[in-house]
Design an enzyme around this catalytic site. Structure first.
Site, short mmCIF file in Angstrom:
data_model
loop_
_atom_site.label_atom_id
_atom_site.label_comp_id
_atom_site.label_asym_id
_atom_site.label_seq_id
_atom_site.Cartn_x
_atom_site.Cartn_y
_atom_site.Cartn_z
N HIS A 143 36.31 36.70 41.22
CA HIS A 143 35.27 37.53 41.07
C HIS A 143 33.60 37.58 42.52
O HIS A 143 33.45 39.07 42.68
CB HIS A 143 34.16 37.43 40.15
N ARG A 163 56.75 30.51 24.91
CA ARG A 163 58.01 29.72 24.81
C ARG A 163 58.11 29.02 23.15
O ARG A 163 58.94 28.65 22.14
CB ARG A 163 57.30 27.99 25.27
N ASP A 182 41.93 42.18 38.94
CA ASP A 182 40.30 39.95 39.03
C ASP A 182 39.53 41.08 38.47
O ASP A 182 39.21 42.40 38.46
CB ASP A 182 39.90 40.57 40.32
N HIS A 183 39.59 41.03 36.58
CA HIS A 183 38.46 41.52 35.65
C HIS A 183 37.05 42.53 35.87
O HIS A 183 37.28 43.12 35.75
CB HIS A 183 38.89 41.02 33.94
C1 BG6 Z 1 37.32 34.00 34.53
C2 BG6 Z 1 36.71 32.45 34.24
O1 BG6 Z 1 37.81 34.55 35.54
O2 BG6 Z 1 35.46 34.60 34.16
C3 BG6 Z 1 35.52 32.38 33.82
O3 BG6 Z 1 38.18 31.79 34.99
C4 BG6 Z 1 34.80 32.32 33.21
O4 BG6 Z 1 35.42 30.44 33.50
C5 BG6 Z 1 34.99 33.99 33.31
O5 BG6 Z 1 34.40 31.79 32.28
C6 BG6 Z 1 33.88 35.05 33.46
O6 BG6 Z 1 34.16 36.44 32.81
P1 BG6 Z 1 32.82 37.12 31.94
O7 BG6 Z 1 33.45 38.54 32.32
O8 BG6 Z 1 32.51 36.22 31.10
O9 BG6 Z 1 31.90 36.97 33.48
#
Ligand code: BG6
Length: 514
Positions: free
Chosen positions: A265, A71, A202-203
């Site tokens: 996660h 936006r 999902d990282h």
């Molecule tokens: C994210 C959450 O998905 O993961 C955050 O929304 C969190 O709240 C983060 O801090 C943690 O990721 P990592 O890679 O730092 O463990």
């Protein structure tokens, strides 16, 4: 063809034995990546830096372009500047690619935004040679995922132009806020894209050490035979953070630790710990087994949640010598908020391998340190042929997979303390990523973006996985809503409410301190 012995890679391996096995990676096909939410935090902090890193490793193709949509009324130049400034020292390849980046300002509910996007995409295809290949990245507010998908379909942008081109969509978490909203979102997405083209990210699945759980279990003969109820006493998975909610108070108020970490996660890491050996590590093989594993997790009733879960919220306290505010004092947070920043829970798994083995999960913000780890705690020996008084410091064997920050694996076992008596204590055998591999470890987003561009869905979350994870978490959400589990305060800088310790102590166990 076999590599000649004096090839460059051969020399590199001779010079540096630790580089063995770290061969160069695949290239991704020509494509345009469209980032919806391009002016937001995620694009700046994660997506653009990950792309720069892929460029520096020569993984991005020559015909590659990013089109930002958001936006904010930015120009192409504004977006290019953000792309350059996303990393401290952008590589020459990135600088060259960024010169072609485009930006489309506009509202997602306005069809002219997507008309303009189409014109830009056609132009990019013509001038850069991106062949109609598209990777859409939905990094907007979750409420807009369905809106964007529909608008793409209305503008004829959701289908490949021919048999050779592809259109894929990457969807960020949170994928829904409970089971009903997740199913509704899935319906909206499936009305536009087929499941095989939806890449739910999902990282945690992109973290090297999370993937290492599979390597550890299935590339070694010694662990898998003991990875079951006969030898394992219990499992602990911890995702601890020392940061608070930072500037995300408003968002966090609508989420809480259960939605923010447990549903995604923690469930993802857990599924890799529990799953049966897949016949192959590919998108179907691995995801079928993950779903089967999560399907065996027993879903508690709302009443059972009362004795199986602890929810906490951080108050003021100290982290690393610095005084920090409590959650209720954070910007954007209701001063009487009941949102949890900590969850601990016990789950059971109803299958042949895990019956009777408690699974303890915990996550929290403002804990003493950042640490994610999986602990497989093994049973004690059936008979200890040493005097008890000499074995007071002997703990049961444990295998600890340290996901972050100090990535590695530790095996705890008992050893004799040097000296005349047979005194025993626990010692550790350590593997550390940092000292075993010298290569740069790709960031999670880097790995996942490369996979999505190449069409490899192995590390992305399939619709049935999301659904099952929500089924598991739903009774906890209900118990929260009905206040069946009271929210317990804990001072920032401590390991959460005392009740979380009791959850394990009542069965004679305790949390491992990372
Ligand atoms: C994210 C959450 O998905 O993961 C955050 O929304 C969190 O709240 C983060 O801090 C943690 O990721 P990592 O890679 O730092 O463990």
């Amino acid at each position: 063809m076999a590599e000649p012995e004096n090839s460059l890679s051969g020399i590199a391996e001779l010079e540096n034995p630790l580089s063995a096995g770290l061969e160069s990676e695949r290239m991704v096909p020509s494509l345009v990546m469209v980032i919806f939410g391009a002016s937001g935090d995620l694009a700046k902090r994660k997506i653009l830096p990950a792309l720069e890193s892929l460029a520096s490793r020569h993984i991005l193709p020559h015909s590659f372009c990013v089109v930002g949509v958001a936006r904010s009324s930015w120009s192409d130049e504004d977006f290019r500047k953000v792309a350059i400034e996303a990393t401290d020292n952008p590589c020459p390849t990135w600088r060259r690619l960024v010169e072609n980046f485009r930006y489309v300002p506009g509202d997602y509910s306005d069809s002219t935004t997507f008309e303009r996007l189409r014109t830009v995409l056609e132009e990019v295809d013509r001038t850069i040679g991106t062949r109609g290949n598209r990777l859409y990245y939905l990094a907007t507010l979750p409420d807009l995922f369905g809106v964007v998908a529909k608008a793409l379909a209305n503008e004829g942008l959701s289908k490949p132009q021919n048999d050779e081109s592809f259109v894929r969509v990457v969807v960020e978490k949170p994928y829904g806020r409970d089971i009903d909203s997740a199913r509704k979102l899935d319906k909206e997405m499936h009305s536009v894209f087929s499941e095989e083209n939806i890449f739910r990210i999902d990282h945690y699945m992109g973290k090297e050490t999370v993937q290492n759980v599979l390597a550890l279990r299935f590339a070694n003969a010694i662990f898998e035979p003991i990875w079951n109820r006969r030898y394992v006493d219990h499992v602990q998975v911890t995702v601890a953070e020392s940061i608070g909610v930072e500037h995300r108070g408003g968002f966090y108020e609508t989420a809480g630790a259960l939605r923010d970490i447990v549903q995604n996660h923690l469930m993802q890491v857990l599924s890799l710990v529990l799953l049966e050996p897949p016949s192959s590590v590919d998108a179907e093989g691995i995801r079928n087994e993950k779903v089967k594993a999560l399907s065996a997790v027993l879903i508690p009733t709302v009443d059972e949640v009362a004795s199986q879960a602890v929810r906490g919220q951080y108050g003021p306290g100290w982290i690393e010598g610095k005084e920090v505010a409590g959650y209720r004092e954070e910007p954007g947070v209701d001063p009487e908020s009941k949102t949890e920043t900590y969850v601990a829970m016990e789950l059971r798994v109803d299958n042949w391998r895990w019956a009777g083995v408690p699974i303890y999960l915990r996550t929290g913000k403002r804990l003493p340190k950042r640490a994610t780890e999986v602990v497989m705690q093994f049973q004690r020996v059936p008979h200890l042929p040493f005097a008890r008084s000499l074995a007071r410091n002997l703990e049961p064997n444990a295998l600890v997979v340290r996901v972050q920050p100090d990535e590695g694996v530790t095996l705890r076992f008992g050893a004799k303390i040097p000296g005349g008596e047979f005194r025993l204590r626990s010692v550790s055998m350590d593997f550390s990523y940092g000292s075993s591999f010298l290569e740069h470890t790709p960031e999670a987003y880097e790995r996942l973006l490369g996979d999505a561009m190449s069409g490899d869905a192995t590390l992305f979350i399939r619709t049935d996985e999301v659904d099952r994870a929500w089924q598991i978490v739903d009774p906890f959400l209900e118990a929260w809503a009905e206040d069946i589990v009271p929210i317990k305060p804990y001072p920032a800088g401590t390991w959460g409410p005392k009740d979380a310790d009791l959850l394990l102590q009542r069965a004679g166990r305790r949390w491992r301190t990372p």
